[in-house]
Design a protein around this motif. Structure first.
Motif, mmCIF file in Angstrom:
data_model
loop_
_atom_site.group_PDB
_atom_site.id
_atom_site.type_symbol
_atom_site.label_atom_id
_atom_site.label_comp_id
_atom_site.label_asym_id
_atom_site.label_seq_id
_atom_site.Cartn_x
_atom_site.Cartn_y
_atom_site.Cartn_z
ATOM 1 N N MET A 165 7.267 -6.474 -0.136
ATOM 2 C CA MET A 165 6.747 -5.277 -0.709
ATOM 3 C C MET A 165 5.965 -5.613 -1.967
ATOM 4 S SD MET A 165 8.851 -2.083 -1.601
ATOM 5 C CE MET A 165 9.148 -1.582 -3.081
ATOM 6 N N ARG A 166 4.905 -4.970 -1.975
ATOM 7 C CA ARG A 166 3.988 -5.232 -3.076
ATOM 8 C C ARG A 166 4.146 -4.154 -4.126
ATOM 9 N NH1 ARG A 166 -2.079 -7.255 -2.779
ATOM 10 N NH2 ARG A 166 -1.898 -8.044 -4.827
ATOM 11 N N VAL A 167 4.418 -4.594 -5.395
ATOM 12 C CA VAL A 167 4.604 -3.642 -6.492
ATOM 13 C C VAL A 167 3.268 -3.481 -7.204
ATOM 14 C CG1 VAL A 167 5.828 -3.198 -8.637
ATOM 15 C CG2 VAL A 167 6.978 -4.370 -6.773
ATOM 16 N N PRO A 168 2.802 -2.273 -7.277
ATOM 17 C CA PRO A 168 1.518 -2.117 -7.978
ATOM 18 C C PRO A 168 1.695 -2.288 -9.492
ATOM 19 C CG PRO A 168 2.355 0.010 -7.225
ATOM 20 C CD PRO A 168 3.285 -1.028 -6.730
ATOM 21 N N ARG A 169 0.806 -3.039 -10.053
ATOM 22 C CA ARG A 169 0.858 -3.259 -11.506
ATOM 23 C C ARG A 169 0.131 -2.129 -12.210
ATOM 24 N NH1 ARG A 169 0.029 -9.518 -12.940
ATOM 25 N NH2 ARG A 169 1.833 -10.247 -11.820
ATOM 26 N N ARG A 170 0.724 -1.800 -13.352
ATOM 27 C CA ARG A 170 0.055 -0.773 -14.150
ATOM 28 C C ARG A 170 -1.084 -1.416 -14.934
ATOM 29 N NH1 ARG A 170 4.876 1.164 -17.401
ATOM 30 N NH2 ARG A 170 6.376 0.823 -15.767
#
Length: 140
Positions: free
Chosen positions: A1-6
């Protein structure tokens, strides 16, 4: 799962408060600093009705009520006065010499300065006086 970076906002340093503080410090030091080169030396200058305001000279000899001498910031004896005045003679010849003698100073002490100035070929000598507060007729 790819965590979107802020996405981070660009860091900016606001220099306005820093400049305000620097200017306030500058103003504070300018106001609180005294540029008076003389120490507290109380003289009672003789009064003169016919005196004329003059531009101050860079070479000023002060004669105190006790007959002591000062040239610049330094207290001098009569012998030291001769050598120090010799060192300042070129400048005194150009700009003139001012003698600030206390009204209670011995006459001989003032004459000693005048004599030394004459020996050094200083021709523009002025004696500092205070503006007269009373005319001769009003004096008790």
């Amino acid at each position: 799962m790819r965590v979107p970076r802020r996405r981070r906002d660009a860091v900016e340093v606001n220099l306005t408060p820093l400049i305000d503080v620097v200017f306030l410090l500058l103003i504070f030091f300018m106001v609180s600093t005294t540029f008076e080169t003389r120490q507290a030396l109380e003289l009672e200058l003789p009064e003169s009705v016919s005196g004329v305001a003059q531009v101050s000279s860079p070479v000023t000899v002060v004669v105190t009520a006790e007959g002591d001498y000062r040239l610049g910031q330094r207290a001098l004896s009569a012998d030291e006065l001769a050598s120090r005045l010799s060192d300042a003679a070129p400048q005194a010849r150009e700009a003139g010499l001012v003698i600030e003698a206390d009204g209670r100073a011995p006459h001989a002490a003032v004459v000693r300065v005048l004599d030394r100035a004459g020996a050094l070929n200083i021709r523009r000598v002025r004696i500092a006086t205070a503006e007269a507060t009373h005319t001769e007729a009003e004096r008790p």
